[in-house]
Design an enzyme around this catalytic site. Structure first.
Site, PDB file in Angstrom:
ATOM      1  N   THR A  87       8.213 -24.994 -22.423  1.00  0.00           N
ATOM      2  CA  THR A  87       9.021 -24.758 -23.624  1.00  0.00           C
ATOM      3  C   THR A  87      10.167 -23.799 -23.302  1.00  0.00           C
ATOM      4  O   THR A  87      10.254 -23.261 -22.205  1.00  0.00           O
ATOM      5  CB  THR A  87       8.164 -24.132 -24.749  1.00  0.00           C
ATOM      6  OG1 THR A  87       7.774 -22.811 -24.357  1.00  0.00           O
ATOM      7  CG2 THR A  87       6.919 -24.975 -25.027  1.00  0.00           C
ATOM      8  N   HIS A  89      10.437 -20.899 -24.388  1.00  0.00           N
ATOM      9  CA  HIS A  89       9.925 -19.533 -24.490  1.00  0.00           C
ATOM     10  C   HIS A  89      10.333 -18.684 -23.293  1.00  0.00           C
ATOM     11  O   HIS A  89      10.695 -17.514 -23.436  1.00  0.00           O
ATOM     12  CB  HIS A  89       8.396 -19.585 -24.629  1.00  0.00           C
ATOM     13  CG  HIS A  89       7.766 -18.269 -24.895  1.00  0.00           C
ATOM     14  ND1 HIS A  89       7.006 -17.609 -23.957  1.00  0.00           N
ATOM     15  CD2 HIS A  89       7.781 -17.481 -25.989  1.00  0.00           C
ATOM     16  CE1 HIS A  89       6.584 -16.472 -24.467  1.00  0.00           C
ATOM     17  NE2 HIS A  89       7.036 -16.371 -25.698  1.00  0.00           N
TER      18      HIS A  89
END
Length: 157
Positions: A87, A89
């Site tokens: 992701t 992130h």
């Protein structure tokens, strides 16, 4: 010609080491490397080293800023590991940790050594925490020591 260059020995320096608990199996090795370098290379006394643990790399800048605000430390070493996942992130955490620590260093007027690993995978992190690629915690500690001495020289020049 006058040349200012920091030395590594700083026996009287007070150093804070701030480490993220997330990915502790990597970060524990970074701390070991940093503390070893501070003591062995920098000759820093054990009682002049403070270890602070935060939840993750994202929390490093705030804790480092608060420590800098106390004016009790000559330098701060920030350690952590952010490993890319599937992701976005990684980009947010790595970017905010890096940017935040840089801002603290510029505004706090003390060295903040960046020892946050930002790696593609766990193997790269392990390599940089004391195996094939050295120990980035030790390297960050030596940066902190050198900068403490260099800033003192600049102040005295």
């Amino acid at each position: 010609m006058k040349i200012l260059e920091g030395k590594l020995a700083a026996p009287e320096a007070k150093i804070a080491v701030v480490v993220a608990r997330f990915n502790h199996f990597i970060n524990d090795s970074l701390v070991d490397g940093a503390v070893d370098a501070l003591k062995r290379v920098g000759e820093v006394k054990d009682e002049n080293i403070t270890l602070v643990k935060v939840p993750g790399a994202y929390e490093l800048p705030l804790a480092v800023r608060r420590l800098a605000d106390t004016q009790k430390f000559d330098a701060i070493v920030a350690l952590g590991t952010v490993i890319r996942g599937g992701t976005a992130h990684f980009e947010y955490v790595a970017g905010e940790a890096s940017s935040g620590l840089g801002n603290v260093s510029l505004n706090a007027d003390i060295p903040v050594a960046f020892g946050v690993l930002t790696t593609e995978n766990i193997e790269q992190a392990i390599e940089r925490a004391g195996t094939k690629a050295g120990n980035k915690g030790a390297e960050a500690a030596m940066v902190a020591l050198e900068m403490v001495n260099l800033l003192n020289q600049i102040k005295a020049a």
